[in-house]
Write an enzyme that holds these catalytic residues in place. Sequence first.
Site, PDB file in Angstrom:
ATOM      1  CD  GLU A 141      44.096  -2.585 -49.385  1.00  0.00           C
ATOM      2  OE1 GLU A 141      45.010  -3.147 -48.756  1.00  0.00           O
ATOM      3  OE2 GLU A 141      44.221  -2.181 -50.545  1.00  0.00           O
TER       4      GLU A 141
ATOM      5  CG  ASN B  64      51.931  -0.908 -44.300  1.00  0.00           C
ATOM      6  OD1 ASN B  64      51.765  -0.641 -43.107  1.00  0.00           O
ATOM      7  ND2 ASN B  64      51.271  -1.876 -44.915  1.00  0.00           N
TER       8      ASN B  64
ATOM      9  CG  ASP C 190      52.221  -6.302 -45.621  1.00  0.00           C
ATOM     10  OD1 ASP C 190      51.247  -5.546 -45.464  1.00  0.00           O
ATOM     11  OD2 ASP C 190      53.154  -6.056 -46.424  1.00  0.00           O
TER      12      ASP C 190
HETATM   13  P1  13P Z   1      56.150   0.314 -50.281  1.00  0.00           P
HETATM   14  O1  13P Z   1      56.323  -0.524 -51.495  1.00  0.00           O
HETATM   15  O2  13P Z   1      55.812   1.732 -50.638  1.00  0.00           O
HETATM   16  O3  13P Z   1      57.299   0.257 -49.341  1.00  0.00           O
HETATM   17  O4  13P Z   1      54.860  -0.241 -49.480  1.00  0.00           O
HETATM   18  C1  13P Z   1      54.983  -1.328 -48.619  1.00  0.00           C
HETATM   19  C2  13P Z   1      53.662  -1.857 -48.170  1.00  0.00           C
HETATM   20  O5  13P Z   1      52.620  -1.260 -48.325  1.00  0.00           O
HETATM   21  C3  13P Z   1      53.653  -3.166 -47.502  1.00  0.00           C
HETATM   22  O6  13P Z   1      52.364  -3.601 -47.252  1.00  0.00           O
HETATM   23  O1  G3H Z   2      53.077  -4.800 -50.028  1.00  0.00           O
HETATM   24  C1  G3H Z   2      53.947  -5.590 -50.291  1.00  0.00           C
HETATM   25  C2  G3H Z   2      55.201  -5.641 -49.500  1.00  0.00           C
HETATM   26  O2  G3H Z   2      56.167  -4.769 -50.050  1.00  0.00           O
HETATM   27  C3  G3H Z   2      55.702  -7.050 -49.408  1.00  0.00           C
HETATM   28  O3  G3H Z   2      56.255  -7.452 -50.609  1.00  0.00           O
HETATM   29  O4  G3H Z   2      55.051  -9.562 -51.049  1.00  0.00           O
HETATM   30  O5  G3H Z   2      57.244  -9.056 -52.182  1.00  0.00           O
HETATM   31  O6  G3H Z   2      57.180  -9.602 -49.738  1.00  0.00           O
HETATM   32  P1  G3H Z   2      56.434  -9.038 -50.920  1.00  0.00           P
HETATM   33 ZN    ZN Z   3      50.921  -3.049 -48.691  1.00  0.00          ZN
END
Ligand code: 13P
Ligand code: G3H
Ligand code: ZN
Length: 312
Positions: free
Chosen positions: A134, A256, A82
Site C-alpha cells: 500500500e 474491498n 487484510d
Molecule cells: P469498507 O469499510 O469500505 O467496507 O472497506 C473495507 C476494507 O477496505 C477492508 O480492507
Molecule cells: O479495513 C478494515 C476492515 O473493515 C476490517 O475491519 O479490522 O475491524 O476487522 P476490522
Molecule cells: Zn482496507
Amino acid sequence: MPIVTSTEMFKKAYDGKYAIGAFNVNNLEIVQGITEAAAELNAPLILQVSAGARKYAKHVYLMKLIEAAVEDTGLPICVHLDHGEDFEICKSCIDGGFTSVMFDGSKHSFEENIRQTAEVVKYAHDRGVVVEGELGKLAGIEDDVHVAEEDAVFTRPDEVEEFVERTGVDSLAIAIGTSHGAFKFKPGQKPKLRFDILEEISKRLPNFPIVLHGASSVVPEYVKIINENGGNLADAIGIPEDMLREAARSSVCKINIDSDLRLGMTAGIREHFAKYPEHFDPRQYLGPGRDNIRDLVKHKIKHVLGCDGAAK
Ligand code: 13P
Ligand code: G3H
Ligand code: ZN
C-alpha cells in the site's frame, strides 16, 4: 478446485475490465452468505481476514470455514490477510495456509515501507504466496488505528514505479478518496474519487493490478432499515456504485468490501427482532442476516464488480 492465489484472477480481471470482490469474513454466516452468492453467479472470490477477525474467530476456524466453502462450491477462492501490519502476522498467515497477504506499511516513511514490504515479499514468494502493498493513507478506522481525515494522503503517482520495482509486490492498494467505515464523506459533501490519480498510476504501471480499499457503498436501503429499527447511523455515506463500476473497468482488479456486509447483517437482525421480539434461537435471527449478505454480494458481483460468470 483448491484455494488459489489471486494471480490468474487479476490477469483475467485486468483484461476483462472487471474487478474481484474482496470480502471480509468473521464467522460462518458471513462466509456462507458470500460464497452462496458467488456460487450462484459463478464468480471468483477473495475472502479476506483482518487481524481483528483472527482475534475474534481464530485463524484455524476461519481457514477451515473457507476450505469448506471451496469444497462446497468448487469456486476459485483466494484467502487473503487484510492489513497485515508487521512481518510476524504476514508470516503466520503464510505458514497457516493463506495464499495472499497484504503488508500495510502505509503508516511508515516511503523507505521504511519499501524495506518492510520487500521482506514480506521475499518470505511470501519463496512459498508461492502473493503480496499486496500500500502507498498512500486512507482515512477511517482499521482495528484500533484511526486515521483522521486530515492525515489521509493520496497516493503519489511519481512513487509507484519505484515502490513496485523495489518491493516486488504483486498488487498495489492506493488512496484516491475512499476510506474505511460507514462515514466516508462529511454531511453535505459530494462524494468524489480522484480518477485522475488512478489514471496516472495506471499509465505508470501497465498491466498491473490496483486495489481499492474502503469501497463499500454504505447501502442506503440497509442504513434505512437499521435506522427504522432502533439503530442510529445518521450521516452514514459511502462510495456511489457508478464510481466503483468505473474503477472496476480500469486497472482496479480488487475491490474491498466489509462495511456493507456488516450493514446487511445488522439490518437483517434488527428487522427480525422488530418483528419477532420473542425469538431467542440464533438461527432465527442470523439466518436473515446471512440472506442479506447473499443478496448484497449478488448485487455487487453483477452490478458493481462485473465478475459474474468469470470463475472457470
Ligand atoms: P469498507 O469499510 O469500505 O467496507 O472497506 C473495507 C476494507 O477496505 C477492508 O480492507
Ligand atoms: O479495513 C478494515 C476492515 O473493515 C476490517 O475491519 O479490522 O475491524 O476487522 P476490522
Ligand atoms: Zn482496507
